[in-house]
Scaffold this motif. Structure first.
Motif, PDB file in Angstrom:
ATOM      1  N   TYR A   9      76.076  83.374 110.402  1.00  0.00           N
ATOM      2  CA  TYR A   9      77.237  84.206 110.071  1.00  0.00           C
ATOM      3  C   TYR A   9      77.080  84.708 108.645  1.00  0.00           C
ATOM      4  O   TYR A   9      76.091  84.368 107.979  1.00  0.00           O
ATOM      5  CB  TYR A   9      78.526  83.368 110.210  1.00  0.00           C
ATOM      6  N   ARG A  15      85.378  84.616 111.149  1.00  0.00           N
ATOM      7  CA  ARG A  15      85.553  83.850 112.393  1.00  0.00           C
ATOM      8  C   ARG A  15      84.808  82.526 112.403  1.00  0.00           C
ATOM      9  O   ARG A  15      85.010  81.709 113.285  1.00  0.00           O
ATOM     10  CB  ARG A  15      85.079  84.692 113.583  1.00  0.00           C
ATOM     11  N   ARG A  45      69.957  90.535 116.724  1.00  0.00           N
ATOM     12  CA  ARG A  45      70.155  91.275 117.980  1.00  0.00           C
ATOM     13  C   ARG A  45      68.822  91.548 118.653  1.00  0.00           C
ATOM     14  O   ARG A  45      68.660  91.333 119.860  1.00  0.00           O
ATOM     15  CB  ARG A  45      70.883  92.588 117.700  1.00  0.00           C
ATOM     16  N   GLN A  54      77.090  89.859 119.015  1.00  0.00           N
ATOM     17  CA  GLN A  54      78.049  89.531 117.958  1.00  0.00           C
ATOM     18  C   GLN A  54      77.803  88.124 117.404  1.00  0.00           C
ATOM     19  O   GLN A  54      77.225  87.273 118.067  1.00  0.00           O
ATOM     20  CB  GLN A  54      79.486  89.561 118.506  1.00  0.00           C
ATOM     21  N   VAL A  55      78.299  87.929 116.197  1.00  0.00           N
ATOM     22  CA  VAL A  55      78.376  86.583 115.620  1.00  0.00           C
ATOM     23  C   VAL A  55      79.860  86.262 115.464  1.00  0.00           C
ATOM     24  O   VAL A  55      80.675  87.178 115.481  1.00  0.00           O
ATOM     25  CB  VAL A  55      77.640  86.531 114.253  1.00  0.00           C
ATOM     26  N   GLN A  67      80.941  83.365 120.872  1.00  0.00           N
ATOM     27  CA  GLN A  67      82.375  83.368 121.187  1.00  0.00           C
ATOM     28  C   GLN A  67      83.045  82.174 120.518  1.00  0.00           C
ATOM     29  O   GLN A  67      82.923  81.027 120.966  1.00  0.00           O
ATOM     30  CB  GLN A  67      82.652  83.387 122.701  1.00  0.00           C
ATOM     31  N   THR A  68      83.751  82.494 119.451  1.00  0.00           N
ATOM     32  CA  THR A  68      84.356  81.470 118.586  1.00  0.00           C
ATOM     33  C   THR A  68      85.080  80.382 119.373  1.00  0.00           C
ATOM     34  O   THR A  68      84.886  79.190 119.151  1.00  0.00           O
ATOM     35  CB  THR A  68      85.347  82.155 117.626  1.00  0.00           C
ATOM     36  N   TYR A 108      92.644  89.552 108.838  1.00  0.00           N
ATOM     37  CA  TYR A 108      92.480  91.007 108.806  1.00  0.00           C
ATOM     38  C   TYR A 108      93.123  91.655 107.580  1.00  0.00           C
ATOM     39  O   TYR A 108      92.891  92.830 107.309  1.00  0.00           O
ATOM     40  CB  TYR A 108      93.053  91.635 110.086  1.00  0.00           C
ATOM     41  N   VAL A 216      80.956  93.208 103.978  1.00  0.00           N
ATOM     42  CA  VAL A 216      81.244  92.881 105.376  1.00  0.00           C
ATOM     43  C   VAL A 216      81.468  94.158 106.199  1.00  0.00           C
ATOM     44  O   VAL A 216      81.005  94.281 107.332  1.00  0.00           O
ATOM     45  CB  VAL A 216      82.492  91.955 105.438  1.00  0.00           C
TER      46      VAL A 216
HETATM   47  N1  IBG Z   1      85.272  87.460 120.593  1.00  0.00           N
HETATM   48  C1  IBG Z   1      84.251  87.249 119.600  1.00  0.00           C
HETATM   49  C2  IBG Z   1      84.413  85.858 118.964  1.00  0.00           C
HETATM   50  O1  IBG Z   1      85.545  85.348 118.970  1.00  0.00           O
HETATM   51  O2  IBG Z   1      83.442  85.281 118.525  1.00  0.00           O
HETATM   52  C3  IBG Z   1      84.342  88.348 118.569  1.00  0.00           C
HETATM   53  C4  IBG Z   1      83.215  88.242 117.565  1.00  0.00           C
HETATM   54  C5  IBG Z   1      83.221  89.386 116.562  1.00  0.00           C
HETATM   55  O3  IBG Z   1      84.069  90.277 116.567  1.00  0.00           O
HETATM   56  N2  IBG Z   1      82.228  89.329 115.681  1.00  0.00           N
HETATM   57  C6  IBG Z   1      82.038  90.341 114.689  1.00  0.00           C
HETATM   58  C7  IBG Z   1      80.766  91.089 115.063  1.00  0.00           C
HETATM   59  O4  IBG Z   1      79.752  90.493 115.350  1.00  0.00           O
HETATM   60  C8  IBG Z   1      81.825  89.679 113.332  1.00  0.00           C
HETATM   61  S1  IBG Z   1      83.282  88.929 112.729  1.00  0.00           S
HETATM   62  N3  IBG Z   1      80.826  92.423 115.042  1.00  0.00           N
HETATM   63  C9  IBG Z   1      79.745  93.264 115.423  1.00  0.00           C
HETATM   64  C10 IBG Z   1      79.974  93.953 116.726  1.00  0.00           C
HETATM   65  O5  IBG Z   1      79.122  94.761 117.089  1.00  0.00           O
HETATM   66  O6  IBG Z   1      80.996  93.713 117.388  1.00  0.00           O
HETATM   67  C11 IBG Z   1      83.974  90.290 111.850  1.00  0.00           C
HETATM   68  C12 IBG Z   1      85.307  89.946 111.225  1.00  0.00           C
HETATM   69  C13 IBG Z   1      85.438  89.454 109.965  1.00  0.00           C
HETATM   70  C14 IBG Z   1      86.650  89.177 109.408  1.00  0.00           C
HETATM   71  I1  IBG Z   1      83.887  89.107 108.848  1.00  0.00           I
HETATM   72  C15 IBG Z   1      87.748  89.417 110.108  1.00  0.00           C
HETATM   73  C16 IBG Z   1      87.642  89.898 111.363  1.00  0.00           C
HETATM   74  C17 IBG Z   1      86.442  90.173 111.939  1.00  0.00           C
END
Ligand code: IBG
Length: 222
Positions: A9, A15, A45, A54-55, A67-68, A108, A216
């Motif tokens: 991450y 997350r 990826r 995603q991470v 998936q958290t 957020y 970020v």
């Molecule tokens: N449902 C997934 C989970 O719960 O793990 C969602 C994961 C997710 O949205 N990951 C983001 C990601 O990889 C990073 S966290 N995005 C790239 C993509 O292509 O979707 C981003 C985040 C942060 C802080 I940092 C607040 C909210 C989101």
């Protein structure tokens, strides 16, 4: 391989932070590989290790978990922090989802436009004090026990302490009308594994600042 879980991450809360908290509470040491650039994320990826691109991603027990919530419930179950039966598990899930909703609002906040930030901050405090904290205060009052579920430390307690500290970063006296939550905070913070995680130098991450928000945004196209 060290056998320790490896967390992939950014070097910030987002997350992954509840996962860090839960592992730390369970007394599990973990390693972290930080994503610092868009290219780092692209590499993961391209390596085909991110199920949904995603991470968070956690390498653990031979799996590359994403998936958290799935990661958290696996850790909770594995380390006996997920209740003794289905009903306790359901209560833990309900409490955790409540704190997840509250934490989501805070997570957020830094990404929102300056002109709406103040309004959203006020909404977070209102929701914390009128929707979420009263539920946990009442649960502790009704059963008179030290922990939220089953008179034993669970994922719900760990998650609630994380949420309380996050809301206190927004408003330090936010627990003033919640005496049982104040005591709960003191108790859970003093559990040795958690106490260690709360000390400087641990893998706990600080609140995100403006500079990090920009990084970020670039990495994740937010
Ligand atoms: N449902 C997934 C989970 O719960 O793990 C969602 C994961 C997710 O949205 N990951 C983001 C990601 O990889 C990073 S966290 N995005 C790239 C993509 O292509 O979707 C981003 C985040 C942060 C802080 I940092 C607040 C909210 C989101």
């Amino acid at each position: 391989m060290s056998g320790k879980p490896k967390l992939h991450y950014i070097n910030g809360r987002g997350r992954m932070e509840p996962i860090r908290w839960l592992l730390a509470a369970a007394g599990v040491e973990f390693e972290e590989e930080f994503i610092e650039t868009k290219e780092d994320l692209e590499k993961l990826r391209n390596d085909g290790v991110l199920l949904f691109q995603q991470v968070p991603m956690v390498e653990m027990d031979g799996m590359k978990m994403v998936q958290t919530r799935a990661i958290l419930s696996y850790i909770a179950a594995k380390y006996n922090l997920y209740g003794k039966d289905l009903k306790e598990r359901a209560w833990i899930d309900m409490y955790v989802e409540g704190t997840t909703d509250l934490m989501g609002m805070i997570m957020y906040l830094p990404f929102q436009p300056a002109d709406t930030k103040e309004k959203n901050l006020a909404l977070i405090i209102e929701r914390a004090t009128t929707r979420y904290f009263p539920v946990y205060e009442k649960a502790l009052k009704d059963h008179g026990q030290d922990y939220l579920v089953g008179n034993k430390l669970s994922w719900a307690d760990v998650h609630l302490l994380e949420a309380i500290l996050m809301v206190e970063e927004c408003k330090p006296d936010v627990l003033s009308a919640f005496p049982l939550l104040q005591a709960f905070k003191g108790r859970i913070s003093n559990i040795p594994t958690i106490k260690k995680f709360l000390q400087p130098g641990s893998q706990r991450k600080p609140p995100i600042d403006e500079k990090f928000v920009a990084v970020v945004r670039k990495i994740f196209n937010i």
